[in-house]
Scaffold this motif. Structure first.
Motif, PDB file in Angstrom:
ATOM      1  N   ILE A   1       0.840  -1.206   0.000  1.00 32.17           N
ATOM      2  CA  ILE A   1       0.000   0.000   0.000  1.00 32.17           C
ATOM      3  C   ILE A   1       0.873   1.254   0.000  1.00 32.17           C
ATOM      4  O   ILE A   1       0.614   2.208  -0.743  1.00 32.17           O
ATOM      5  CB  ILE A   1      -0.935  -0.009   1.225  1.00 32.17           C
ATOM      6  CG1 ILE A   1      -1.955  -1.141   1.103  1.00 32.17           C
ATOM      7  CG2 ILE A   1      -1.656   1.343   1.358  1.00 32.17           C
ATOM      8  CD1 ILE A   1      -2.753  -1.368   2.374  1.00 32.17           C
ATOM      9  N   ARG A   2       1.917   1.259   0.808  1.00 30.59           N
ATOM     10  CA  ARG A   2       2.812   2.432   0.865  1.00 30.59           C
ATOM     11  C   ARG A   2       3.505   2.650  -0.479  1.00 30.59           C
ATOM     12  O   ARG A   2       3.714   3.793  -0.902  1.00 30.59           O
ATOM     13  CB  ARG A   2       3.841   2.253   1.980  1.00 30.59           C
ATOM     14  CG  ARG A   2       3.248   2.292   3.384  1.00 30.59           C
ATOM     15  CD  ARG A   2       4.328   2.369   4.442  1.00 30.59           C
ATOM     16  NE  ARG A   2       3.757   2.325   5.777  1.00 30.59           N
ATOM     17  CZ  ARG A   2       3.637   1.217   6.508  1.00 30.59           C
ATOM     18  NH1 ARG A   2       4.054   0.058   6.017  1.00 30.59           N
ATOM     19  NH2 ARG A   2       3.101   1.256   7.712  1.00 30.59           N
ATOM     20  N   ASP A   3       3.874   1.547  -1.135  1.00 31.19           N
ATOM     21  CA  ASP A   3       4.504   1.677  -2.451  1.00 31.19           C
ATOM     22  C   ASP A   3       3.544   2.324  -3.443  1.00 31.19           C
ATOM     23  O   ASP A   3       3.948   3.168  -4.263  1.00 31.19           O
ATOM     24  CB  ASP A   3       4.923   0.296  -2.965  1.00 31.19           C
ATOM     25  CG  ASP A   3       6.137  -0.256  -2.225  1.00 31.19           C
ATOM     26  OD1 ASP A   3       6.832   0.529  -1.563  1.00 31.19           O
ATOM     27  OD2 ASP A   3       6.372  -1.477  -2.313  1.00 31.19           O
ATOM     28  N   ARG A   4       2.268   1.946  -3.374  1.00 35.55           N
ATOM     29  CA  ARG A   4       1.282   2.519  -4.288  1.00 35.55           C
ATOM     30  C   ARG A   4       1.039   3.989  -3.963  1.00 35.55           C
ATOM     31  O   ARG A   4       0.888   4.824  -4.863  1.00 35.55           O
ATOM     32  CB  ARG A   4      -0.022   1.718  -4.229  1.00 35.55           C
ATOM     33  CG  ARG A   4       0.023   0.409  -5.006  1.00 35.55           C
ATOM     34  CD  ARG A   4      -1.264  -0.362  -4.835  1.00 35.55           C
ATOM     35  NE  ARG A   4      -1.173  -1.302  -3.716  1.00 35.55           N
ATOM     36  CZ  ARG A   4      -2.220  -1.880  -3.136  1.00 35.55           C
ATOM     37  NH1 ARG A   4      -3.448  -1.596  -3.539  1.00 35.55           N
ATOM     38  NH2 ARG A   4      -2.060  -2.728  -2.157  1.00 35.55           N
ATOM     39  N   LEU A   5       0.992   4.315  -2.685  1.00 40.42           N
ATOM     40  CA  LEU A   5       0.806   5.715  -2.289  1.00 40.42           C
ATOM     41  C   LEU A   5       1.973   6.580  -2.758  1.00 40.42           C
ATOM     42  O   LEU A   5       1.792   7.757  -3.085  1.00 40.42           O
ATOM     43  CB  LEU A   5       0.652   5.807  -0.767  1.00 40.42           C
ATOM     44  CG  LEU A   5      -0.697   5.355  -0.210  1.00 40.42           C
ATOM     45  CD1 LEU A   5      -0.597   5.105   1.289  1.00 40.42           C
ATOM     46  CD2 LEU A   5      -1.784   6.372  -0.509  1.00 40.42           C
TER      47      LEU A   5
ATOM     48  N   ILE B   1      -5.813   8.629  -8.900  1.00 41.73           N
ATOM     49  CA  ILE B   1      -5.523   8.122  -7.545  1.00 41.73           C
ATOM     50  C   ILE B   1      -6.050   6.700  -7.398  1.00 41.73           C
ATOM     51  O   ILE B   1      -5.349   5.792  -6.920  1.00 41.73           O
ATOM     52  CB  ILE B   1      -6.150   9.033  -6.470  1.00 41.73           C
ATOM     53  CG1 ILE B   1      -5.437  10.389  -6.446  1.00 41.73           C
ATOM     54  CG2 ILE B   1      -6.093   8.380  -5.088  1.00 41.73           C
ATOM     55  CD1 ILE B   1      -6.142  11.438  -5.595  1.00 41.73           C
ATOM     56  N   LEU B   2      -7.289   6.482  -7.815  1.00 39.75           N
ATOM     57  CA  LEU B   2      -7.894   5.158  -7.700  1.00 39.75           C
ATOM     58  C   LEU B   2      -7.126   4.128  -8.517  1.00 39.75           C
ATOM     59  O   LEU B   2      -6.927   2.984  -8.076  1.00 39.75           O
ATOM     60  CB  LEU B   2      -9.360   5.195  -8.146  1.00 39.75           C
ATOM     61  CG  LEU B   2     -10.295   6.156  -7.400  1.00 39.75           C
ATOM     62  CD1 LEU B   2     -11.734   5.979  -7.872  1.00 39.75           C
ATOM     63  CD2 LEU B   2     -10.200   5.953  -5.898  1.00 39.75           C
ATOM     64  N   ALA B   3      -6.683   4.512  -9.707  1.00 35.27           N
ATOM     65  CA  ALA B   3      -5.937   3.590 -10.562  1.00 35.27           C
ATOM     66  C   ALA B   3      -4.601   3.216  -9.922  1.00 35.27           C
ATOM     67  O   ALA B   3      -4.213   2.041  -9.915  1.00 35.27           O
ATOM     68  CB  ALA B   3      -5.708   4.216 -11.935  1.00 35.27           C
ATOM     69  N   LYS B   4      -3.902   4.200  -9.380  1.00 32.80           N
ATOM     70  CA  LYS B   4      -2.596   3.933  -8.768  1.00 32.80           C
ATOM     71  C   LYS B   4      -2.719   3.113  -7.489  1.00 32.80           C
ATOM     72  O   LYS B   4      -1.841   2.294  -7.182  1.00 32.80           O
ATOM     73  CB  LYS B   4      -1.873   5.252  -8.488  1.00 32.80           C
ATOM     74  CG  LYS B   4      -1.404   5.963  -9.755  1.00 32.80           C
ATOM     75  CD  LYS B   4      -0.722   7.280  -9.442  1.00 32.80           C
ATOM     76  CE  LYS B   4      -0.243   7.976 -10.730  1.00 32.80           C
ATOM     77  NZ  LYS B   4       0.393   9.284 -10.456  1.00 32.80           N
TER      78      LYS B   4
ATOM     79  N   VAL C   1      -9.460   6.080   0.657  1.00 29.40           N
ATOM     80  CA  VAL C   1      -9.303   6.676   1.986  1.00 29.40           C
ATOM     81  C   VAL C   1      -9.022   5.590   3.023  1.00 29.40           C
ATOM     82  O   VAL C   1      -8.175   5.755   3.915  1.00 29.40           O
ATOM     83  CB  VAL C   1     -10.563   7.478   2.359  1.00 29.40           C
ATOM     84  CG1 VAL C   1     -10.543   7.873   3.834  1.00 29.40           C
ATOM     85  CG2 VAL C   1     -10.671   8.731   1.485  1.00 29.40           C
ATOM     86  N   GLY C   2      -9.711   4.460   2.896  1.00 29.51           N
ATOM     87  CA  GLY C   2      -9.502   3.347   3.827  1.00 29.51           C
ATOM     88  C   GLY C   2      -8.082   2.819   3.788  1.00 29.51           C
ATOM     89  O   GLY C   2      -7.483   2.539   4.836  1.00 29.51           O
ATOM     90  N   LEU C   3      -7.527   2.687   2.575  1.00 36.12           N
ATOM     91  CA  LEU C   3      -6.139   2.222   2.449  1.00 36.12           C
ATOM     92  C   LEU C   3      -5.170   3.186   3.108  1.00 36.12           C
ATOM     93  O   LEU C   3      -4.236   2.772   3.803  1.00 36.12           O
ATOM     94  CB  LEU C   3      -5.775   2.066   0.971  1.00 36.12           C
ATOM     95  CG  LEU C   3      -6.225   0.812   0.234  1.00 36.12           C
ATOM     96  CD1 LEU C   3      -5.677   0.820  -1.186  1.00 36.12           C
ATOM     97  CD2 LEU C   3      -5.786  -0.449   0.957  1.00 36.12           C
ATOM     98  N   ALA C   4      -5.388   4.470   2.879  1.00 35.33           N
ATOM     99  CA  ALA C   4      -4.503   5.481   3.464  1.00 35.33           C
ATOM    100  C   ALA C   4      -4.543   5.424   4.989  1.00 35.33           C
ATOM    101  O   ALA C   4      -3.505   5.467   5.657  1.00 35.33           O
ATOM    102  CB  ALA C   4      -4.884   6.867   2.965  1.00 35.33           C
TER     103      ALA C   4
END
Length: 236
Positions: A165-169, A210-213, A223-226
């Motif tokens: 998740i952090r890599d995607r963010l 944002i959603l795609a990445k 928002v939940g992932l973040a």
């Protein structure tokens, strides 16, 4: 007459075995305190600071008391996650037993990885917790190899998922991080567009990116992932 001195010596020996309770739930802590005190242990209660930045001070306060065992809750109110205390306490030679209401096996595994001897749910009878204390002080195992491996696996899988998740963010552009930060504050696309003085179409395009990445299909999921990894948008 021959038995009385024996009982006294046993009580004194136990009284030398200091146990500290680190738990912000008053009723549970008092109940645990009572059970252990009746058994003759020297029981202390830690004062939980309100700020998470006081972790070092709390560790120092606990180690100064020199307990043999610390019974630690993972959720310590405004102080936050008790897991951060486990490593320093274990390195100080203290046996940490986690007693928690959390049912998150990955979290349990992380506690064990940090050095906790075992994890017990608060739903267990107090006598069972007392039994673990006895076994620990007798040098007996308090967790099976299978239980340990299972929970460590849960923790490892969670760490891998959070790293992903952090890599995607990290793929988000500066503007996209700002937009995600606004979404986390509960602001709508319209409100973000108005505040940024851009069109709603522009913001919707940014949200779509944002959603795609992040590989999710909704703003709520993004928002939940973040929140899941404690991500916050950089402040200007």
């Amino acid at each position: 007459m021959t038995e009385t001195p024996h009982v006294a010596r046993k009580t004194n020996a136990r009284g030398q075995l200091r146990i500290m309770i680190v738990d912000d739930h008053l009723l549970f802590g008092e109940s645990l305190d009572l059970v252990l005190t009746v058994e003759g242990y020297d029981v202390r209660r830690a004062e939980i600071p309100e700020s998470a930045s006081s972790a070092g001070g709390l560790v120092s306060a606990i180690t100064r008391v020199q307990p043999k065992i610390v019974l630690l809750d993972l959720d310590l109110g405004s102080f936050g996650d008790g897991v951060r205390l486990i490593g320093p306490l274990a390195k100080a030679g203290i046996n940490v037993v986690v007693v928690t209401a959390s049912s998150d096996k990955a979290r349990w595994g992380e506690a064990l990885r940090q050095g906790a001897r075992t994890v017990l749910p608060k739903s267990r009878p107090l006598n069972e917790i007392l039994g673990v204390v006895r076994r620990l002080l007798q040098g007996l195992p308090v967790i099976t190899h299978q239980e340990l491996e299972s929970m460590l696996t849960h923790a490892s899988e969670q760490r891998s998922a959070q790293a992903s998740i952090r890599d995607r963010l990290a793929l988000l552009t500066p503007r996209e991080t700002q937009v995600l930060g606004e979404l986390m504050l509960g602001r709508t696309v319209h409100e973000i567009a108005m505040a940024s003085v851009v069109s709603e179409a522009t913001v919707r395009t940014q949200v779509k990116s944002i959603l795609a990445k992040l590989e999710v299909s909704s703003q709520l999921a993004a928002v939940g992932l973040a929140h899941q990894v404690g991500w916050r948008a950089p402040q200007d």
